[in-house]
Design an enzyme around this catalytic site. Sequence first.
Site, PDB file in Angstrom:
ATOM      1  N   LYS A   2       0.659   3.394  -3.004  1.00 26.11           N
ATOM      2  CA  LYS A   2      -0.483   4.282  -3.262  1.00 26.11           C
ATOM      3  C   LYS A   2      -0.061   5.750  -3.257  1.00 26.11           C
ATOM      4  O   LYS A   2      -0.646   6.578  -3.954  1.00 26.11           O
ATOM      5  CB  LYS A   2      -1.584   4.039  -2.220  1.00 26.11           C
ATOM      6  CG  LYS A   2      -2.278   2.693  -2.422  1.00 26.11           C
ATOM      7  CD  LYS A   2      -3.158   2.303  -1.237  1.00 26.11           C
ATOM      8  CE  LYS A   2      -3.841   0.962  -1.545  1.00 26.11           C
ATOM      9  NZ  LYS A   2      -4.431   0.322  -0.357  1.00 26.11           N
TER      10      LYS A   2
ATOM     11  N   SER B 210       0.800  -1.242   0.000  1.00 25.79           N
ATOM     12  CA  SER B 210       0.000   0.000   0.000  1.00 25.79           C
ATOM     13  C   SER B 210       0.825   1.280   0.000  1.00 25.79           C
ATOM     14  O   SER B 210       0.286   2.353  -0.271  1.00 25.79           O
ATOM     15  CB  SER B 210      -0.933   0.024   1.221  1.00 25.79           C
ATOM     16  OG  SER B 210      -1.983  -0.887   1.043  1.00 25.79           O
TER      17      SER B 210
ATOM     18  N   TYR C  58      -4.336   2.996   7.307  1.00 30.27           N
ATOM     19  CA  TYR C  58      -5.609   2.263   7.276  1.00 30.27           C
ATOM     20  C   TYR C  58      -6.594   2.878   8.269  1.00 30.27           C
ATOM     21  O   TYR C  58      -6.521   4.071   8.535  1.00 30.27           O
ATOM     22  CB  TYR C  58      -5.375   0.761   7.547  1.00 30.27           C
ATOM     23  CG  TYR C  58      -4.372   0.137   6.621  1.00 30.27           C
ATOM     24  CD1 TYR C  58      -4.605   0.114   5.233  1.00 30.27           C
ATOM     25  CD2 TYR C  58      -3.192  -0.417   7.095  1.00 30.27           C
ATOM     26  CE1 TYR C  58      -3.679  -0.468   4.371  1.00 30.27           C
ATOM     27  CE2 TYR C  58      -2.274  -0.997   6.235  1.00 30.27           C
ATOM     28  CZ  TYR C  58      -2.518  -1.014   4.877  1.00 30.27           C
ATOM     29  OH  TYR C  58      -1.610  -1.578   4.035  1.00 30.27           O
TER      30      TYR C  58
ATOM     31  N   TYR D  69      -1.701  -2.230 -11.079  1.00 31.61           N
ATOM     32  CA  TYR D  69      -1.870  -2.073  -9.632  1.00 31.61           C
ATOM     33  C   TYR D  69      -1.086  -3.150  -8.868  1.00 31.61           C
ATOM     34  O   TYR D  69      -0.345  -2.857  -7.926  1.00 31.61           O
ATOM     35  CB  TYR D  69      -3.355  -2.127  -9.293  1.00 31.61           C
ATOM     36  CG  TYR D  69      -3.678  -2.024  -7.830  1.00 31.61           C
ATOM     37  CD1 TYR D  69      -3.679  -0.784  -7.186  1.00 31.61           C
ATOM     38  CD2 TYR D  69      -3.989  -3.145  -7.066  1.00 31.61           C
ATOM     39  CE1 TYR D  69      -3.988  -0.673  -5.838  1.00 31.61           C
ATOM     40  CE2 TYR D  69      -4.287  -3.050  -5.721  1.00 31.61           C
ATOM     41  CZ  TYR D  69      -4.282  -1.812  -5.105  1.00 31.61           C
ATOM     42  OH  TYR D  69      -4.571  -1.711  -3.773  1.00 31.61           O
TER      43      TYR D  69
ATOM     44  N   VAL E 220       1.143  -3.797   3.783  1.00 29.17           N
ATOM     45  CA  VAL E 220       0.981  -5.076   4.490  1.00 29.17           C
ATOM     46  C   VAL E 220       2.191  -5.996   4.427  1.00 29.17           C
ATOM     47  O   VAL E 220       2.209  -7.048   5.067  1.00 29.17           O
ATOM     48  CB  VAL E 220      -0.262  -5.870   4.002  1.00 29.17           C
ATOM     49  CG1 VAL E 220      -1.545  -5.190   4.436  1.00 29.17           C
ATOM     50  CG2 VAL E 220      -0.207  -6.107   2.516  1.00 29.17           C
TER      51      VAL E 220
END
Lengths: 305, 305, 305, 305
Positions: B64, B61, B241, B189, B259
């Site tokens: 991102k 993540s 998160y 992605y 993660v």
Amino acid sequence: MQSQLEAAVEQAARFTGEGKVAAYIPELAKQDKNRLGASVCLLDGTLLTAGDAHVPFTLQSISKIFSLMVALCDHGQRYVFERVGKEPTGDPFNSIVKLELIKPHKPLNPMINAGAIAVAGMIAGASVEERLARMLRLLRKMTGNPDLSVNEAVYRSEQETANRNRALAYFLKDSGILEGDVEETLDFYFRHCAIETTAAELARLGAVLAADGCDPASGERFIPREVARICKTFMVTCGMYNASGAFAIDVGVPAKSGVAGGIMAAVPNRMGIGVYGPALDDKGNSLAGVKLLETISTEWNLSIF
Amino acid sequence: MQSQLEAAVEQAARFTGEGKVAAYIPELAKQDKNRLGASVCLLDGTLLTAGDAHVPFTLQSISKIFSLMVALCDHGQRYVFERVGKEPTGDPFNSIVKLELIKPHKPLNPMINAGAIAVAGMIAGASVEERLARMLRLLRKMTGNPDLSVNEAVYRSEQETANRNRALAYFLKDSGILEGDVEETLDFYFRHCAIETTAAELARLGAVLAADGCDPASGERFIPREVARICKTFMVTCGMYNASGAFAIDVGVPAKSGVAGGIMAAVPNRMGIGVYGPALDDKGNSLAGVKLLETISTEWNLSIF
Amino acid sequence: MQSQLEAAVEQAARFTGEGKVAAYIPELAKQDKNRLGASVCLLDGTLLTAGDAHVPFTLQSISKIFSLMVALCDHGQRYVFERVGKEPTGDPFNSIVKLELIKPHKPLNPMINAGAIAVAGMIAGASVEERLARMLRLLRKMTGNPDLSVNEAVYRSEQETANRNRALAYFLKDSGILEGDVEETLDFYFRHCAIETTAAELARLGAVLAADGCDPASGERFIPREVARICKTFMVTCGMYNASGAFAIDVGVPAKSGVAGGIMAAVPNRMGIGVYGPALDDKGNSLAGVKLLETISTEWNLSIF
Amino acid sequence: MQSQLEAAVEQAARFTGEGKVAAYIPELAKQDKNRLGASVCLLDGTLLTAGDAHVPFTLQSISKIFSLMVALCDHGQRYVFERVGKEPTGDPFNSIVKLELIKPHKPLNPMINAGAIAVAGMIAGASVEERLARMLRLLRKMTGNPDLSVNEAVYRSEQETANRNRALAYFLKDSGILEGDVEETLDFYFRHCAIETTAAELARLGAVLAADGCDPASGERFIPREVARICKTFMVTCGMYNASGAFAIDVGVPAKSGVAGGIMAAVPNRMGIGVYGPALDDKGNSLAGVKLLETISTEWNLSIF
């Protein structure tokens, strides 16, 4: 009854202008919104028709009843209901919210898209073609129409506009509900939605359910009594999208609708009814079709409640 | 500072046993849960490291932030924020609920999976390879590591277990948020999630953000100041998160976790921090990593609040 | 700075016509939507004002910061955060959905109504009057205004239109989050929402937060540094309703708004800012007030990111 | 039939140990979980009983059918269904989520608490006492028991533990669904939940519904046929909480349950059935009671589908 059916069609036809033809599947959008037809199949096999009862259209969500039938015949209640629930939901037919919020992530019932996709994944068969052939075989026997088949143009149109269903299917795959290949399951799902029928044929199909799974005329058994009963129950609790509760009060008979404008009703021990009216209300049900069923339910006292 | 960093790593290492390595991506499950490393990059370019600061792991993540960077550079704020929101959400990172409930169906922010997939679809480039090459080029410049690249085993592992992300992507496609081909967008992605880095490199990347988009040592500008500011803001409101709010109170610095166990922090005008600790807490953040950041934030008084 | 502040007020005043005065509390609906005022309190105590900076209005949701302050001082972080969370939410301020969906049924943060009612229930005191007196004592010290008090007409108006808040409070009571008498807690809640202030006073209050809990001029400590830091953090993650994320990007300073049109901002180590503009945007924030803060944040480079 | 009923009670009694007596209302928690009784009232007035058919317990949610009856008689379908919907919901009976998410904020149906509180607010009468007296009058006529009345201990127990219902009621008030005084409406609601009855009386009440609103023995009409039909329809679509769909499949008769352990079933044109078994399953239905109804539905072929 014939004249009452004709009068009911004529009267309900006034409402076709208030509905809208389903727009999200391009091929469905081409339908003539002024069409309206109805047919009744009594349990001695007598078939009455009025209006556009022989105009072809596709099953769409009505197919959910028949895939459930086949899945129950293939696997039994226990297997099926471990993967899809029995409860109605207040959500729209294509909703994904409850799939995430309810643990385990099991679709609430087989009449919403998520549930029907899960059921589609259960149909036995080595290939999409074989699974489809099995469903068509049953439907051809039940309707007595050996030519019943998929409308290819509608099938392709569904395929192309089906991303919401794809989202549901991949969510189900992620949750372990869907076992086979996702795209194959979707392919089968889109094809069986695009099976072409008529109001007259829906009346025959409804009559089989009304006769507990047997051919109303010959008495030949097509599906077990138990399976017929389960289907009729789902038709009451969740057959008319999230207007099922209102329909149960206003009409009171087991019925399943599709966005092409069809409604199949099964009045236990009395008759099957098929309706075609592609102009839909805001819940996705045939607007004039529902009006028509209200009228004849009142006149013939059809409510099971 | 070096000794404080080492002491903090040693102290936090006691907590690695309480976390769990991410299990849903098989390749990530192979990581050694006892690893812990940290690195600090000061704005004069000084790099401190302690523990497993050079052990490779994948961005997950954390990517991102970098896809958002590229999308903002490619299209500007207006285009990007018409397709993805700016608001934190109390929901888990892979939630689909709000996507349906909020109209228009726009992901709430680019740090949840739905938003990041939407952003992935915005990266300019004629092919997946070209888009990826553009991102790698930026990351190689920012880290100073010309060999930075995708871990192919992790990428393949993500592909295979990615049905929840597929569900999100098809929902976005259905809602008109995702413009290009869904599978290509997902392919990009998954690849950018699988870019391999180290805690030391994350410290450098954080330092670029801390220095408003410039190389802390040379002063070379990599991204506009505005873009760096937006990234740091999202790191505070939704970088950790649905534990972002607690992290803002307990640590108080812009940070983004992944993660695989990485955390990249950017303390405005002071330093970048990289952490690696694959044992995660129940929200998906490196358990010992968060403890470590709490300790040094308190010791070095890093909170921006 | 004075002339820049005046220019910013003048420029932002053009937007007052685009907003709407809060209508659901009758007394608030009486406000003049064209009002706009701003005030800045520097950390040496200097106070700048422009426009309607001395027009009285009620705190409304800005009071949530001060009740949180008192609750943290009364009970400490652990007690408070066992009963109310630290996470931002994408839902509207008066939403009840997450209260049911998240287990345990704990409000996500103290800036939404559910969380603020939970906090209101924590304020120590033998009676509503005593609790209110304690809050007023703190606010009078911090503002330097010994006459600060509740606007009785607004208080009564809130009481009468407060059924949504009642629903939240009884839900909290049912969930065991609210310990005392529900109606007493609500009574305190409505009273502290109706405390009357001005933009100039909000600037002073913001300056105390900016100065880590001390009087900016005298250095007298009003609240612990830790408590001030927590308040500023919540102001960033959830101070501007479900537009907090956008505000963090566009303005970038800790701020809390209220539906009477006030905004209190605290720029760490630099200044407090108070704004009054009762015409609200669709999220419930002062429309012109946000524009004004955007302008001066850019001009004075206030973003903490 | 008598011996079959006795055998069914005996057989189902084995399951009482698997359920739990409702614990959240202290008075209900005092019930003996091993009790089980059943009664059948045929349409010639014949009454069969077995087991604990004369043990008193309170209606709880079964009262929702009777308040709906009175509201429909007082105001007609149109008025009632403008304020409460006709659709089943997949949510628990005390859920508040849909009340916020669905616009307008109208309870989905009169069988969930939110809907039943809305209906309670419609019962005509100058005072709570008068409203209750009107309901009791109807129930006394239908049961033939002139002493039917409220169990005061249970009523007080409900009052004290009713904060979730209070939350629902204030939300409804805020949404304009509830017109009168909230606390008065709740007072009436708690009282009518605490009306005391027996399984034998429930059988008579069910028989009135089965006989389309008339006394099965004398033929005296108590409520219009239309109202009886609507009640039976809701009993199928949402009478057994969020297990209504499963019950429709497994038993297939209109039924309404209450958390004190009662179930009232109405088999159209055939019989009324009353059951009492206070040990509940996890949805809030009498565990052994449902088993018992499954058995006799299969044996006597009662399913309406």
